[in-house]
Design a protein around this motif. Structure first.
Motif, PDB file in Angstrom:
ATOM      1  N   THR A 194       0.830  -1.207   0.000  1.00  0.00           N
ATOM      2  CA  THR A 194       0.000   0.000   0.000  1.00  0.00           C
ATOM      3  C   THR A 194       0.863   1.255   0.000  1.00  0.00           C
ATOM      4  O   THR A 194       0.547   2.248  -0.673  1.00  0.00           O
ATOM      5  CB  THR A 194      -0.929  -0.008   1.227  1.00  0.00           C
ATOM      6  N   PRO A 209     -12.281   7.836  -4.112  1.00  0.00           N
ATOM      7  CA  PRO A 209     -12.402   7.252  -2.768  1.00  0.00           C
ATOM      8  C   PRO A 209     -13.469   7.936  -1.917  1.00  0.00           C
ATOM      9  O   PRO A 209     -14.241   7.265  -1.217  1.00  0.00           O
ATOM     10  CB  PRO A 209     -11.005   7.440  -2.171  1.00  0.00           C
ATOM     11  N   THR A 246     -16.900   7.016  -3.256  1.00  0.00           N
ATOM     12  CA  THR A 246     -17.237   5.625  -2.944  1.00  0.00           C
ATOM     13  C   THR A 246     -17.712   5.487  -1.507  1.00  0.00           C
ATOM     14  O   THR A 246     -18.746   4.861  -1.230  1.00  0.00           O
ATOM     15  CB  THR A 246     -16.011   4.722  -3.176  1.00  0.00           C
ATOM     16  N   GLY A 251      -8.939   2.596   1.371  1.00  0.00           N
ATOM     17  CA  GLY A 251      -7.913   2.159   0.433  1.00  0.00           C
ATOM     18  C   GLY A 251      -6.798   1.392   1.120  1.00  0.00           C
ATOM     19  O   GLY A 251      -6.340   0.352   0.625  1.00  0.00           O
ATOM     20  N   THR A 299      -8.007  -2.040   2.089  1.00  0.00           N
ATOM     21  CA  THR A 299      -8.067  -2.946   0.937  1.00  0.00           C
ATOM     22  C   THR A 299      -6.699  -3.543   0.646  1.00  0.00           C
ATOM     23  O   THR A 299      -6.557  -4.758   0.449  1.00  0.00           O
ATOM     24  CB  THR A 299      -8.583  -2.187  -0.300  1.00  0.00           C
ATOM     25  N   SER A 347     -10.396  -2.638  -5.415  1.00  0.00           N
ATOM     26  CA  SER A 347     -10.660  -1.199  -5.295  1.00  0.00           C
ATOM     27  C   SER A 347     -11.581  -0.682  -6.397  1.00  0.00           C
ATOM     28  O   SER A 347     -12.395   0.217  -6.162  1.00  0.00           O
ATOM     29  CB  SER A 347      -9.338  -0.421  -5.318  1.00  0.00           C
ATOM     30  N   ASP A 348     -11.484  -1.253  -7.602  1.00  0.00           N
ATOM     31  CA  ASP A 348     -12.257  -0.724  -8.726  1.00  0.00           C
ATOM     32  C   ASP A 348     -13.652  -1.327  -8.846  1.00  0.00           C
ATOM     33  O   ASP A 348     -14.577  -0.668  -9.329  1.00  0.00           O
ATOM     34  CB  ASP A 348     -11.506  -0.961 -10.043  1.00  0.00           C
ATOM     35  N   THR A 406     -16.474   0.601  -6.955  1.00  0.00           N
ATOM     36  CA  THR A 406     -16.813   1.880  -7.585  1.00  0.00           C
ATOM     37  C   THR A 406     -17.605   1.669  -8.865  1.00  0.00           C
ATOM     38  O   THR A 406     -18.521   2.433  -9.179  1.00  0.00           O
ATOM     39  CB  THR A 406     -15.538   2.684  -7.888  1.00  0.00           C
ATOM     40  N   ASP A 425      -3.960   3.751 -13.265  1.00  0.00           N
ATOM     41  CA  ASP A 425      -4.473   2.771 -12.311  1.00  0.00           C
ATOM     42  C   ASP A 425      -3.598   1.519 -12.262  1.00  0.00           C
ATOM     43  O   ASP A 425      -3.349   0.965 -11.193  1.00  0.00           O
ATOM     44  CB  ASP A 425      -5.904   2.389 -12.691  1.00  0.00           C
ATOM     45  N   HIS A 479      -0.775  -0.134  -9.080  1.00  0.00           N
ATOM     46  CA  HIS A 479      -1.119  -1.462  -8.564  1.00  0.00           C
ATOM     47  C   HIS A 479      -0.033  -2.486  -8.879  1.00  0.00           C
ATOM     48  O   HIS A 479       0.151  -3.450  -8.119  1.00  0.00           O
ATOM     49  CB  HIS A 479      -2.475  -1.905  -9.115  1.00  0.00           C
TER      50      HIS A 479
END
Length: 325
Positions: free
Chosen positions: A19, A41, A44, A75, A78, A113-114, A117, A136, A140
């Motif tokens: 993270t 974020p 969401t 976040g 996650t 995470s996606d 949303t 994105d 990651h």
């Protein structure tokens, strides 16, 4: 083999490292391209608290600040959670090389995470530009690199001992062992108790692992009665759908437990078998519904499909519970 708790703790640390790497990559992109921080974020978290009817106290600005904090925490949670799952899997024997583990971890974190949303209607990845995708994917991937490297370093001592003294550890799962786990999982997805009944009838009192508790008369009798009762009750129209959470969760749990039992009994690593058995149970649960629907359409009744499913589940369970040769 490392305990599950130890694996979870090591994975949590690895997820925290990942993270941090993700945040560094994201903030570097913001600095280089002079782009603002994403509002996703906050949006969401706001949508989620509205959906569950939870009030965030404060006036407009205060509420916004709290949502920003909650978005950041979500976040981080996650990333840590994905790492914890990876650590638990590694402790169970699932060890992917970096070329596979890095993108797998990055994809898992990205999906975690996606997907919420997208489900909330806040974004549509199908309409993203190549720049959006890069913004994105790259962070990651950084998450995957850092998480995998941290996991590998924390498990290095055990991996070295495994290489030097393989006799102290369970054998890697073979193709045959995984095939039996798939069969047992599929049988359990179709009929949740058939796998346990087959393990009971295949069990011996001196077996290793939890399967030996089913080897006695009581264990076999209870497992058999459960299987017969389910086979009869499954045909009743009032039975709730197996694909709903109350019906699906026990199937997945029993499939994982059955795969764990036969792996320990035969001396194989537990993790790979549990994974494929759980996936097979989910597929069989949904596939069985389609089979019954097809029988209903063709014969005017779903009973032919139900009886065919009984027979197939029994055969798969009996073979899946078989012993390694």
């Amino acid at each position: 083999m490392t305990s599950l708790l130890t694996g979870l703790l090591r994975g949590t640390a690895a997820g925290a490292a990942g993270t941090t790497a993700l945040n560094v990559a994201t903030q570097t992109d913001m600095a280089l391209r002079a782009r603002p921080a994403s509002d996703t974020p906050v949006e969401t978290v706001s949508a989620l608290v509205d959906r569950v009817d939870v009030a965030v106290p404060g006036r407009r600005r205060e509420r916004r600040h709290r949502l920003e904090g909650l978005g950041g925490l979500a976040g981080s949670a996650t990333g840590v959670a994905v790492g914890a799952v990876a650590g638990a899997l590694r402790s169970a024997g699932v060890r992917l090389p970096a070329v596979l583990g890095v993108p797998a971890l990055g994809a898992a974190a990205m999906l975690a995470s996606d997907l919420p949303t997208a489900r909330l209607g806040l974004t549509d990845p199908r309409r993203w530009s190549s720049v959006d995708w890069a913004a994105d994917v790259v962070p990651h991937l950084a998450y995957g690199v850092a998480t995998h490297a941290t996991l590998a370093s924390t498990f290095r001592a055990e991996d070295r001992e495994r290489a030097e003294h393989p006799e102290r550890f369970p054998r890697p799962a073979t193709t045959g062992a995984l095939a039996r786990a798939v069969a047992l999982g599929a049988a359990t997805g179709a009929r949740s108790t058939f796998g346990s009944a087959a393990i009971a009838w295949r069990a011996c009192p001196d077996d290793r692992g939890p399967g030996r508790v089913l080897a006695g008369r009581f264990g076999r009798g209870a497992a058999t009665l459960g299987a017969l009762g389910e086979a009869a009750g499954d045909k009743h129209p009032a039975v709730p759908p197996r694909t709903a959470p109350p019906g699906l969760a026990p199937r997945l749990t029993l499939a994982a437990g059955g795969a764990d039992a036969i792996a320990r009994r035969d001396g194989y690593e537990v993790g790979p078998g549990v994974l494929v058995a759980t996936a097979a149970a989910a597929g069989a649960a949904f596939g069985g519904v389609q089979l019954r629907a097809a029988a209903q359409e063709r014969f005017g009744s779903d009973l032919p499909g139900a009886f065919a499913e009984d027979a197939l589940a029994a055969l798969l369970a009996w073979w899946g519970a078989g012993r390694a040769r």
